[in-house]
Motif scaffolding. Sequence first.
Motif, mmCIF file in Angstrom:
data_model
loop_
_atom_site.group_PDB
_atom_site.id
_atom_site.type_symbol
_atom_site.label_atom_id
_atom_site.label_comp_id
_atom_site.label_asym_id
_atom_site.label_seq_id
_atom_site.Cartn_x
_atom_site.Cartn_y
_atom_site.Cartn_z
ATOM 1 N N UNK A 59 -13.579 -4.157 -2.239
ATOM 2 C CA UNK A 59 -12.928 -5.537 -1.812
ATOM 3 C C UNK A 59 -11.858 -5.556 -2.938
ATOM 4 N N UNK A 60 -11.964 -5.620 -4.186
ATOM 5 C CA UNK A 60 -10.777 -5.888 -5.107
ATOM 6 C C UNK A 60 -9.611 -4.961 -5.045
ATOM 7 N N UNK A 61 -9.932 -3.677 -4.593
ATOM 8 C CA UNK A 61 -8.997 -2.641 -4.470
ATOM 9 C C UNK A 61 -8.183 -2.971 -3.230
ATOM 10 N N UNK A 62 -8.693 -3.235 -2.179
ATOM 11 C CA UNK A 62 -8.207 -3.944 -1.053
ATOM 12 C C UNK A 62 -7.459 -4.980 -1.070
ATOM 13 N N UNK A 63 -7.677 -6.054 -1.851
ATOM 14 C CA UNK A 63 -6.919 -7.195 -2.061
ATOM 15 C C UNK A 63 -6.005 -6.929 -3.042
ATOM 16 N N UNK A 64 -5.813 -6.115 -4.038
ATOM 17 C CA UNK A 64 -4.746 -5.557 -4.817
ATOM 18 C C UNK A 64 -3.792 -4.774 -3.994
ATOM 19 N N UNK A 65 -4.155 -3.844 -3.192
ATOM 20 C CA UNK A 65 -3.440 -3.472 -2.316
ATOM 21 C C UNK A 65 -2.636 -4.008 -1.443
ATOM 22 N N UNK A 66 -3.073 -4.882 -0.639
ATOM 23 C CA UNK A 66 -2.399 -6.111 0.041
ATOM 24 C C UNK A 66 -1.395 -6.866 -0.774
ATOM 25 N N UNK A 67 -1.583 -7.177 -1.979
ATOM 26 C CA UNK A 67 -0.699 -7.899 -3.012
ATOM 27 C C UNK A 67 0.345 -7.112 -3.202
ATOM 28 N N UNK A 68 0.342 -5.870 -3.256
ATOM 29 C CA UNK A 68 1.306 -4.650 -3.690
ATOM 30 C C UNK A 68 2.202 -4.649 -2.486
ATOM 31 N N UNK A 69 1.597 -4.611 -1.085
ATOM 32 C CA UNK A 69 2.537 -4.566 -0.070
ATOM 33 C C UNK A 69 3.418 -5.804 0.142
ATOM 34 N N UNK A 70 2.568 -7.153 -0.200
ATOM 35 C CA UNK A 70 3.219 -8.033 -0.217
ATOM 36 C C UNK A 70 4.671 -8.227 -1.133
ATOM 37 N N UNK A 71 4.279 -7.728 -2.270
ATOM 38 C CA UNK A 71 5.500 -7.651 -3.274
ATOM 39 C C UNK A 71 6.642 -6.757 -2.844
ATOM 40 N N UNK A 72 6.339 -5.642 -2.248
ATOM 41 C CA UNK A 72 7.309 -4.593 -1.894
ATOM 42 C C UNK A 72 7.876 -5.257 -0.399
ATOM 43 N N UNK A 73 7.360 -5.878 0.284
ATOM 44 C CA UNK A 73 8.003 -6.418 1.527
ATOM 45 C C UNK A 73 8.982 -7.762 1.257
ATOM 46 N N UNK A 74 8.962 -8.230 0.087
ATOM 47 C CA UNK A 74 9.927 -9.350 -0.276
ATOM 48 C C UNK A 74 11.262 -8.913 -0.058
ATOM 49 N N UNK A 75 12.332 -9.364 0.519
ATOM 50 C CA UNK A 75 13.595 -9.069 0.859
ATOM 51 C C UNK A 75 14.380 -9.955 0.229
#
Length: 77
Positions: A59-75
């Motif tokens: 669960x912690x890894x999945x949440x961290x990956x989602x947060x990393x994706x959100x940060x990448x997608x910021x334009x």
Amino acid sequence: MNLLKCPFCGSEKLKVGHKTKFKDPWKKIIRMSFYGMCNCCHAKGSTVLVDIPYDNQAEAISKAKEEAIEKWNIRVE
């Protein structure tokens, strides 16, 4: 959630990278960093640093990956 195209080269060959910083058996955590990364130009997004408990890793890894994706997608517009 999917990674948007690379803002630098336009590639769709992307991944969420990760590194293990250290393991602490006394506190029963693993400190890891996650980030979005382009496989073509090697651009790297903001790093998400997280302490992952031994007993709740998935669960912690999945949440961290989602947060990393959100940060990448910021334009910036």
